[in-house]
Design a protein around this motif. Structure first.
Motif, PDB file in Angstrom:
ATOM      1  N   ASP A  48       0.832  -1.216   0.000  1.00 38.49           N
ATOM      2  CA  ASP A  48       0.000   0.000   0.000  1.00 38.49           C
ATOM      3  C   ASP A  48       0.863   1.261   0.000  1.00 38.49           C
ATOM      4  OD1 ASP A  48      -2.276  -1.592   0.024  1.00 38.49           O
ATOM      5  OD2 ASP A  48      -2.645  -1.332   2.180  1.00 38.49           O
ATOM      6  N   ILE A  49       1.907   1.261   0.815  1.00 40.41           N
ATOM      7  CA  ILE A  49       2.816   2.421   0.855  1.00 40.41           C
ATOM      8  C   ILE A  49       3.489   2.590  -0.504  1.00 40.41           C
ATOM      9  CG2 ILE A  49       4.948   3.336   1.864  1.00 40.41           C
ATOM     10  CD1 ILE A  49       4.114   1.876   4.508  1.00 40.41           C
ATOM     11  N   ALA A  50       3.944   1.485  -1.101  1.00 40.92           N
ATOM     12  CA  ALA A  50       4.616   1.549  -2.407  1.00 40.92           C
ATOM     13  C   ALA A  50       3.678   2.105  -3.472  1.00 40.92           C
ATOM     14  CB  ALA A  50       5.128   0.169  -2.810  1.00 40.92           C
ATOM     15  N   ARG A  51       2.437   1.645  -3.477  1.00 43.34           N
ATOM     16  CA  ARG A  51       1.461   2.163  -4.453  1.00 43.34           C
ATOM     17  C   ARG A  51       1.279   3.669  -4.278  1.00 43.34           C
ATOM     18  NH1 ARG A  51      -3.586   0.217  -2.634  1.00 43.34           N
ATOM     19  NH2 ARG A  51      -3.296   2.003  -1.276  1.00 43.34           N
ATOM     20  N   ASP A  52       1.133   4.118  -3.032  1.00 43.03           N
ATOM     21  CA  ASP A  52       0.934   5.543  -2.772  1.00 43.03           C
ATOM     22  C   ASP A  52       2.158   6.365  -3.180  1.00 43.03           C
ATOM     23  OD1 ASP A  52      -1.557   4.825  -1.783  1.00 43.03           O
ATOM     24  OD2 ASP A  52      -0.972   5.045   0.331  1.00 43.03           O
ATOM     25  N   LEU A  53       3.352   5.859  -2.886  1.00 40.61           N
ATOM     26  CA  LEU A  53       4.573   6.568  -3.291  1.00 40.61           C
ATOM     27  C   LEU A  53       4.711   6.606  -4.809  1.00 40.61           C
ATOM     28  CD1 LEU A  53       7.118   5.225  -0.632  1.00 40.61           C
ATOM     29  CD2 LEU A  53       6.251   7.582  -0.825  1.00 40.61           C
ATOM     30  N   ASN A  60       5.826   3.541 -11.912  1.00 34.94           N
ATOM     31  CA  ASN A  60       4.902   2.507 -12.342  1.00 34.94           C
ATOM     32  C   ASN A  60       4.267   1.879 -11.092  1.00 34.94           C
ATOM     33  OD1 ASN A  60       3.958  -0.225 -12.995  1.00 34.94           O
ATOM     34  ND2 ASN A  60       4.837   0.164 -15.016  1.00 34.94           N
ATOM     35  N   GLU A  61       2.964   2.096 -10.925  1.00 35.32           N
ATOM     36  CA  GLU A  61       2.269   1.620  -9.729  1.00 35.32           C
ATOM     37  C   GLU A  61       2.234   0.095  -9.655  1.00 35.32           C
ATOM     38  OE1 GLU A  61      -1.529   3.559  -8.923  1.00 35.32           O
ATOM     39  OE2 GLU A  61      -0.801   5.321 -10.021  1.00 35.32           O
ATOM     40  N   GLU A  62       2.022  -0.556 -10.800  1.00 33.73           N
ATOM     41  CA  GLU A  62       1.969  -2.022 -10.801  1.00 33.73           C
ATOM     42  C   GLU A  62       3.306  -2.632 -10.382  1.00 33.73           C
ATOM     43  OE1 GLU A  62       0.663  -3.417 -14.659  1.00 33.73           O
ATOM     44  OE2 GLU A  62      -1.352  -3.757 -13.850  1.00 33.73           O
ATOM     45  N   LEU A  63       4.391  -2.124 -10.945  1.00 33.84           N
ATOM     46  CA  LEU A  63       5.708  -2.678 -10.617  1.00 33.84           C
ATOM     47  C   LEU A  63       6.101  -2.367  -9.172  1.00 33.84           C
ATOM     48  CD1 LEU A  63       7.805  -2.149 -13.861  1.00 33.84           C
ATOM     49  CD2 LEU A  63       6.323  -4.058 -13.200  1.00 33.84           C
ATOM     50  N   SER A  64       5.750  -1.175  -8.709  1.00 32.90           N
ATOM     51  CA  SER A  64       6.050  -0.816  -7.323  1.00 32.90           C
ATOM     52  C   SER A  64       5.302  -1.730  -6.363  1.00 32.90           C
ATOM     53  CB  SER A  64       5.674   0.646  -7.064  1.00 32.90           C
ATOM     54  OG  SER A  64       6.452   1.500  -7.867  1.00 32.90           O
ATOM     55  N   ARG A  65       4.027  -1.972  -6.632  1.00 28.87           N
ATOM     56  CA  ARG A  65       3.220  -2.845  -5.770  1.00 28.87           C
ATOM     57  C   ARG A  65       3.685  -4.300  -5.892  1.00 28.87           C
ATOM     58  NH1 ARG A  65      -1.055  -2.146  -2.459  1.00 28.87           N
ATOM     59  NH2 ARG A  65      -2.451  -3.908  -2.180  1.00 28.87           N
ATOM     60  N   ALA A  66       4.008  -4.738  -7.103  1.00 32.31           N
ATOM     61  CA  ALA A  66       4.474  -6.113  -7.305  1.00 32.31           C
ATOM     62  C   ALA A  66       5.752  -6.365  -6.508  1.00 32.31           C
ATOM     63  CB  ALA A  66       4.707  -6.392  -8.789  1.00 32.31           C
TER      64      ALA A  66
END
Length: 171
Positions: A48-53, A60-66
């Motif tokens: 969740d933090i990675a997606r928000d950052l 890239n939200e997908e790669l950050s969350r992955a």
């Protein structure tokens, strides 16, 4: 056939999230004794933090969350103190991303940069923005959750010495 139909309508991140959830639910016998807590708490907090950052910094939200979901994925099957943990995490992350439909380039950025260097050990820091986001999100989650309390408890339950436990917490 039903599982395929459901997966067919899910996006890559939804497939990955479901895979991670399922792996923690398997409760494999050789996993760390704090794996239940890890799967319910910091894994998705880091994601969740990675997606928000990623949203904030245009990554890239997908790669950050992955990367966040998978950065210590071998926890589902072994202790972090198993010498194979790091390499097993890398291989599992590659396999899970491939199964979810990520491209070879996406897997390379996520696994070979973000996940490999997220702890910034030995002077190796991630080069990609997604890697920097994972490193930041993971550090924030350690401080925003009871991560250190649970890690000290888990190491004590596994019979680790105070010296080794202290070294883990301070690294």
């Amino acid at each position: 056939l039903i599982a395929f139909d459901i997966l067919h309508f899910m996006n890559k991140i939804e497939v990955l999230e479901q895979s991670v959830t399922n792996l923690y639910a398997e409760k494999q016998p050789e996993r760390a004794n704090w794996a239940d807590w890890l799967g319910e708490n910091p894994v998705f907090l880091v994601a969740d933090i990675a997606r928000d950052l990623a949203k904030q910094f245009g990554a890239n939200e997908e790669l950050s969350r992955a990367g966040a979901l998978l950065h210590d994925i071998a926890d589902v099957k072994m202790s972090r103190f198993d010498d194979r943990h790091k390499d097993t995490s890398f291989q599992m992350a590659r396999d899970l991303m491939r199964q979810a439909g990520f491209s070879d380039d996406e897997i390379r950025v996520t696994v070979d940069d973000a996940i490999r260097h997220h702890s910034c050990h030995g002077g190796h820091a991630p080069a990609s923005i997604e890697g920097k986001i994972l490193a930041t999100a993971d550090a924030q989650a350690h401080l925003l959750s009871d991560f250190y309390i649970h890690s000290v408890w888990a190491m004590g339950a596994e019979g680790e010495s105070l010296v080794k436990t202290k070294a883990f917490v301070l690294r």
